[in-house]
Design a protein around this motif. Structure first.
Motif, PDB file in Angstrom:
ATOM      1  N   GLU A   1       0.856  -1.194   0.000  1.00 54.54           N
ATOM      2  CA  GLU A   1       0.000   0.000   0.000  1.00 54.54           C
ATOM      3  C   GLU A   1       0.889   1.241   0.000  1.00 54.54           C
ATOM      4  O   GLU A   1       1.834   1.352   0.778  1.00 54.54           O
ATOM      5  CB  GLU A   1      -0.899   0.009   1.231  1.00 54.54           C
ATOM      6  N   ALA A   2       0.580   2.186  -0.885  1.00 56.21           N
ATOM      7  CA  ALA A   2       1.350   3.421  -0.983  1.00 56.21           C
ATOM      8  C   ALA A   2       0.440   4.536  -1.475  1.00 56.21           C
ATOM      9  O   ALA A   2      -0.617   4.279  -2.080  1.00 56.21           O
ATOM     10  CB  ALA A   2       2.536   3.246  -1.928  1.00 56.21           C
TER      11      ALA A   2
ATOM     12  N   THR B   1       8.762   9.793 -15.752  1.00 58.38           N
ATOM     13  CA  THR B   1       8.967   9.918 -17.195  1.00 58.38           C
ATOM     14  C   THR B   1       8.591  11.309 -17.675  1.00 58.38           C
ATOM     15  O   THR B   1       9.292  11.922 -18.499  1.00 58.38           O
ATOM     16  CB  THR B   1       8.145   8.855 -17.945  1.00 58.38           C
ATOM     17  N   GLU B   2       7.488  11.833 -17.158  1.00 59.61           N
ATOM     18  CA  GLU B   2       7.076  13.184 -17.543  1.00 59.61           C
ATOM     19  C   GLU B   2       8.106  14.221 -17.101  1.00 59.61           C
ATOM     20  O   GLU B   2       8.417  15.165 -17.832  1.00 59.61           O
ATOM     21  CB  GLU B   2       5.713  13.524 -16.950  1.00 59.61           C
TER      22      GLU B   2
ATOM     23  N   GLY C   1       3.020   2.311 -10.920  1.00 56.18           N
ATOM     24  CA  GLY C   1       2.784   2.746 -12.290  1.00 56.18           C
ATOM     25  C   GLY C   1       2.648   4.256 -12.401  1.00 56.18           C
ATOM     26  O   GLY C   1       3.174   4.878 -13.327  1.00 56.18           O
ATOM     27  N   ALA C   2       1.969   4.870 -11.436  1.00 51.94           N
ATOM     28  CA  ALA C   2       1.822   6.319 -11.427  1.00 51.94           C
ATOM     29  C   ALA C   2       3.154   7.003 -11.137  1.00 51.94           C
ATOM     30  O   ALA C   2       3.456   8.076 -11.690  1.00 51.94           O
ATOM     31  CB  ALA C   2       0.778   6.734 -10.394  1.00 51.94           C
ATOM     32  N   VAL C   3       3.974   6.388 -10.279  1.00 48.70           N
ATOM     33  CA  VAL C   3       5.298   6.930  -9.986  1.00 48.70           C
ATOM     34  C   VAL C   3       6.157   6.952 -11.249  1.00 48.70           C
ATOM     35  O   VAL C   3       6.815   7.956 -11.565  1.00 48.70           O
ATOM     36  CB  VAL C   3       5.997   6.101  -8.889  1.00 48.70           C
TER      37      VAL C   3
ATOM     38  N   HIS D   1       7.477  13.855  -5.065  1.00 48.66           N
ATOM     39  CA  HIS D   1       6.587  12.690  -5.013  1.00 48.66           C
ATOM     40  C   HIS D   1       6.893  11.895  -3.748  1.00 48.66           C
ATOM     41  O   HIS D   1       8.058  11.739  -3.361  1.00 48.66           O
ATOM     42  CB  HIS D   1       6.818  11.805  -6.248  1.00 48.66           C
ATOM     43  N   TRP D   2       5.830  11.387  -3.105  1.00 46.41           N
ATOM     44  CA  TRP D   2       5.986  10.536  -1.921  1.00 46.41           C
ATOM     45  C   TRP D   2       6.103   9.068  -2.355  1.00 46.41           C
ATOM     46  O   TRP D   2       5.257   8.562  -3.101  1.00 46.41           O
ATOM     47  CB  TRP D   2       4.776  10.663  -1.002  1.00 46.41           C
ATOM     48  N   LEU D   3       7.132   8.362  -1.865  1.00 46.80           N
ATOM     49  CA  LEU D   3       7.314   6.939  -2.146  1.00 46.80           C
ATOM     50  C   LEU D   3       7.620   6.206  -0.851  1.00 46.80           C
ATOM     51  O   LEU D   3       8.206   6.766   0.069  1.00 46.80           O
ATOM     52  CB  LEU D   3       8.470   6.700  -3.127  1.00 46.80           C
TER      53      LEU D   3
END
Length: 443
Positions: free
Chosen positions: A234-235, A247-248, A240-242, A411-413
């Motif tokens: 869980e994150a 990439t963007e 995939g969104a990360v 971004h939070w990971l």
């Protein structure tokens, strides 16, 4: 085998007593087999190997914005740690290694830390110890094998092979090598300038010796949240969104970077003793002569990059739904192969005053005015190419006062997500990997 801090301290003191180390700054003219190219001003070795000092030009949005020297070392080095289970405990074969740029001479290093020029004996020195455990038919079981970048501010597209192999057989130990339990190595990560950069990057990639699958309360909410960060799928953002976010970020970077002759670098000058920025800021290139009684080559000379000041790298962490998340930024750096990799929340080059950070989002964290510090240690960068390059590494826990919604370049990971990314190269920069190795020492 070294099992305790006290045993380590005795071995470490013995290695200092046994060594004969001397590093002396010298003019460029006294560097053996190093020459300035008369056509370009680039500084290189007569063999054509090792590395060169070249120039770099950066255009942003089509406009020239920066010029500087940079280290160009195209060959891929090998950074490897041998591991073995001894009495059911995972141990790492670590080395007490001298590097000419180390602030304290000896630091704890991987089993093998060598450029291709070194281990193919271009220097005509002794062979690299334990290399056969990583290369060839007799190598151990491969657990980690990935190409990773190094400092994007000072290296041109530099990569090293980070590799971990496991052996079951006995290994004859040289006096400069000892088996250390992994938990002890991680404990030593809290000592200033002890575990070197090359060891940290390999340690960050190790996907084992993490919390087991059963969460048992450690007595603090931070420890429990950190454990969940290793274990849970869980994150806040699915992987995939990360990857799409990252990439963007790379596609939006409008930097254009190319090598140029050192003589074409603006606002830098060369004297008999250094290549330095005219304003006296940033870094400089110097020459040193080295004597080391326990290296493959006993004496040599070389250029080194000497920063002016100390760097700062901070991971901001906070529990989100009881799972600790680390805040990374998509950070462009001029020397990176893809220009952009994930870096720490705050990453400041030497000479940048944390109190002068412009970005209001991280300004308070950089200045030390927000959060609870969970880790705070000064660690050295690559002593083979940099002269006394130091970074203050911090892990700072924040709470609800720090937003979950962050600017687009952040971004939070979770730790688990970062570990999955480290199975591949060019996702996390060297400062983020060093900090992740520091995080490993917190549980």
């Amino acid at each position: 085998m070294v099992a305790t801090i006290a045993e380590f301290d005795r071995w470490w003191a013995d290695r200092h007593r046994a060594g004969r180390f001397e590093v002396t700054r010298v003019p460029f003219a006294e560097l053996d087999a190093w020459r300035f190219d008369p056509a370009t001003g680039n500084l290189g070795h007569d063999s054509g190997r090792f590395f060169t000092i070249e120039g770099l030009r950066v255009d942003v949005g089509g406009e020239p914005t920066r010029w500087q020297p940079i280290i160009n070392q195209p060959e891929i080095g090998l950074l490897g740690i041998v591991v073995k289970e001894i009495d059911g405990v995972l141990h790492c074969l670590m080395q007490a290694k001298m590097e000419p740029g180390n602030v304290n001479t000896l630091q704890l290093s991987p089993t093998v830390q060598a450029t291709r020029s070194n281990y193919t004996q271009v220097h005509r020195g002794a062979s690299t110890r334990y290399l056969d455990l990583f290369i060839g038919p007799g190598r151990g079981e491969v657990l980690v094998d990935v190409l990773q970048s190094e400092q994007g501010a000072w290296f041109w597209r530099k990569r090293n092979r980070n590799i971990v192999v496991k052996v079951d057989r006995d290994v004859d130990l040289d006096d400069d090598f000892r088996w250390l339990p992994l938990h002890l190595v991680r404990e030593l990560m809290r000592v200033d300038n002890l575990v070197n950069m090359d060891a940290r990057t390999v340690l960050s990639c190790m996907p084992f010796a993490q919390p087991d699958g059963t969460l048992q309360s450690q007595g603090t909410s931070f420890a429990d949240a950190l454990t969940r960060s290793y274990l849970t799928e869980e994150a806040l953002h699915p992987t995939g969104a990360v990857l799409s976010w990252f990439t963007e970020a790379k596609t939006l970077c409008d930097w254009s970077v190319r090598l140029i002759p050192v003589d074409a670098v603006r606002n830098w000058s060369r004297t008999a003793d250094e290549i330095a920025e005219d304003s006296g800021r940033d870094f400089r290139i110097i020459g040193v002569r080295v004597a080391a009684g326990n290296r493959e080559v006993r004496t040599w000379s070389q250029p080194l990059l000497e920063p002016r000041g100390r760097s700062l790298a901070i991971f901001v962490v906070r529990p989100i739904d009881d799972v600790l998340h680390l805040l990374v930024q998509a950070r462009p750096e001029i020397g990176l192969l893809d220009l952009v990799e994930m870096g720490p929340t705050v990453q400041l080059l030497p000479g940048v005053d944390p109190s002068a950070v412009d970005d209001p989002f991280v300004k308070e964290v950089a200045a030390g005015g927000l959060g609870r510090v969970r880790y705070d240690t000064v660690l050295s960068e690559e002593g083979g190419r940099f002269h006394q390059a130091l970074t203050r590494y911090q892990v700072v826990e924040v709470g609800d006062e720090f937003p979950v919604d962050v600017p687009p370049n952040f971004h939070w990971l979770t730790v688990r997500q970062l570990m999955e990314l480290l199975r591949h190269g060019h996702y996390l920069n060297i400062e983020a990997r060093s900090l992740l190795a520091c995080v490993h020492s917190l549980w």
